[in-house]
Scaffold this motif. Sequence first.
Motif, PDB file in Angstrom:
ATOM      1  N   THR A  58      -1.289 -40.523   5.624  1.00  0.00           N
ATOM      2  CA  THR A  58      -0.551 -39.489   4.887  1.00  0.00           C
ATOM      3  C   THR A  58       0.361 -40.063   3.810  1.00  0.00           C
ATOM      4  N   PRO A  59       1.232 -41.032   4.125  1.00  0.00           N
ATOM      5  CA  PRO A  59       2.089 -41.565   3.064  1.00  0.00           C
ATOM      6  C   PRO A  59       1.296 -42.312   1.980  1.00  0.00           C
ATOM      7  N   GLN A  93      -1.894 -41.677   0.999  1.00  0.00           N
ATOM      8  CA  GLN A  93      -2.562 -40.698   0.147  1.00  0.00           C
ATOM      9  C   GLN A  93      -1.583 -39.960  -0.755  1.00  0.00           C
ATOM     10  N   ALA A  94      -0.384 -39.684  -0.246  1.00  0.00           N
ATOM     11  CA  ALA A  94       0.624 -39.025  -1.072  1.00  0.00           C
ATOM     12  C   ALA A  94       1.025 -39.912  -2.249  1.00  0.00           C
ATOM     13  N   ARG A  95       1.175 -41.209  -1.967  1.00  0.00           N
ATOM     14  CA  ARG A  95       1.555 -42.141  -3.033  1.00  0.00           C
ATOM     15  C   ARG A  95       0.446 -42.259  -4.073  1.00  0.00           C
ATOM     16  N   THR A 139      -1.961 -40.065  -4.751  1.00  0.00           N
ATOM     17  CA  THR A 139      -2.058 -38.799  -5.484  1.00  0.00           C
ATOM     18  C   THR A 139      -0.968 -38.693  -6.535  1.00  0.00           C
ATOM     19  N   ARG A 140       0.238 -39.117  -6.154  1.00  0.00           N
ATOM     20  CA  ARG A 140       1.362 -39.066  -7.083  1.00  0.00           C
ATOM     21  C   ARG A 140       1.127 -40.008  -8.270  1.00  0.00           C
TER      22      ARG A 140
END
Length: 472
Positions: free
Chosen positions: A27-28, A30-32, A34-35
């Motif tokens: 999760t962290p 993929q969030a990074r 994507t950002r």
Amino acid sequence: MALSFTGIGSGVPVNDIVDALVNSQKTPYQARVTRQQAAHTTDISAVGTLKSSLEELNKSLESLGTTDNYQKRSISGNDDFISLSSEKAAQVNNFSIKVNSLADNHKLVAAAVPSGTAVGEGKLAISSGTNKFDIEVKATATLTDIRDAINDSNDNDSVSATIITDSTGERLVLSSKETGEVNAIKIVVDDTGDANNTDASGLSRFAYDPDPVSTTYAENLTEVTKAADASITIDGQLNATSSTNEFVDVIDGVTISAKKIHGTDDDISNAKITENNNNVSAGLKSFIDKFNSFIDLSKQLGRSSKEDGVGALAGDSLLRGSVNQVRSMLTSEFNVTDDKKEFLANLGVRTERSGKLSLDSDALKAAIEKDPNAVQRFFTGDDDNGFVAKFDDVIKGYTASGGIIETRIDGREAQIDKLTDESVSFNLRMADYEKRLLNQYNAMDLLVGNLKNTGSYLTAQLANLPGVVKKS
């Protein structure tokens, strides 16, 4: 997909535990990613928009960079008798023009013969202008055969033939395709039928050579329309002729098309040639419009406030540099004479408090009227050193292939590709990690299950031993 029953032996929610452990890492990450991808994509879009605005700004100056667009000529005086056009070579002046005659094509008609009659044997040598061609005529040929032979000849590009039928019979009509005396039709006949090439019988009935001293003189066709040149008189005393109704460069840089002959009671036509520098005003208005759009865009991309939000290129050196470079051109000086320099403000381009530009049309008009050559040289220069060429150099430093913006976009796209490749590798590692965790927890679950089964067995065996008292 195989069914998996995990946690049966131990009662532990193995899948939930494994999912939680895997997602705690995915999760962290993929969030990074994507950002970061979104940031790169936004940057590409922003600098692409900036590039388009710079290219439009540069294109708006194209008409001001071409020498031929300056000091053109406008001509007035079109009326029922003449139409006029002018080129840059025309000098500012006034002229009176009278149309004396219009150009006409040559038309001849032959005497009538009964329909379907053979008209003779031999050869027709036909000419009009510089075009000459021969028609071989058989003894059985009719007017229709001759007409078709003339019109279908590959060597004929000057004469058209047709047949008119009236109460007396069929008549061959020949017309020159081009107007003017030079294109008059001449027909020399080799009449093998009666060996007389100029009489009015046999094939020689079509002979036409109006020169009385010529050995082939004959006027056996009737002249319906005389081949004529157009004629005009300029300023009441200068006469000019043309084989067409168009007079090119009789007045330098001017084309006169004669349309109608002036009658004795008609007013003479007047042509007025004036200088036309409208390209300067039109070009500057286009430039100012695109410049102001560029400034609006730069403010939008570079904004940084709580009220309006943060622009995609806030604080970016590329945006700041491009704006500064463009603005610096507005205050740059350029040679207008060998010993004099000029800058854009003196041509009526004003900078407003907002940073946008406006045009003082009166100031521009005054500058053009004072010295149109200086205005032209400011923009075009000599050897590509005028305002337009230098501005083009500045803009293309950003927009050209391999320029600053393309390099920036290529770098961002490479970063996106790298993140995509890293995500693929990361997802493969996570799949291995998830598989390893499932194997470990399933092994634990099996061991606990076995221990529970062993404990239950031992408890049952102990309960059956003699002397063992069970609790009720």
